[in-house]
Design a protein around this motif. Structure first.
Motif: not given
Length: 111
Positions: A23-24, A27, A29
């Motif tokens: 997930v990290r 999500t 940048e």
């Protein structure tokens, strides 16, 4: 109360770590944060391998060997990844001319 064996605890911890890191990874940048998330994903996967090896009696050495090999590959991958992040970071920085003014890549191409 629920009792968990060491193998089950290792499997669940690896699955949780892999899921959170994925997930990290998807999500964020920042490239350094992505590299860290990718390392955590690999670490969670290695925990799953060790947990699977611990479920059999006697302990299966093949997943443990794969996990050890994965650790070595992760270290090498991290080094290459850091070099690539540094190269991308250097390319995005504006260069400075002799008089101290910042020039972007578009200005250098027009000159």
């Amino acid at each position: 109360m629920i009792e968990l064996s060491v193998a089950s605890l290792t499997l669940w911890t690896g699955a949780l770590l892999t899921g959170l890191a994925l997930v990290r990874l998807l999500t964020v940048e920042d490239l350094i944060a992505r590299l860290i998330a990718l390392n955590l994903t690999g670490g969670g996967t290695l925990l799953i391998l060790v947990g699977l090896a611990a479920r059999t009696e006697p302990v299966d050495p093949v997943p443990q060997a794969l996990a050890l090999t994965g650790i070595v590959i992760t270290v090498a991958f991290t080094g290459v990844g850091l070099i690539l992040v540094r190269a991308v970071d250097d390319d995005e920085r504006p260069s400075r001319s002799a008089d101290g003014r910042a020039h972007g890549h578009d200005e250098e191409a027009n000159a």
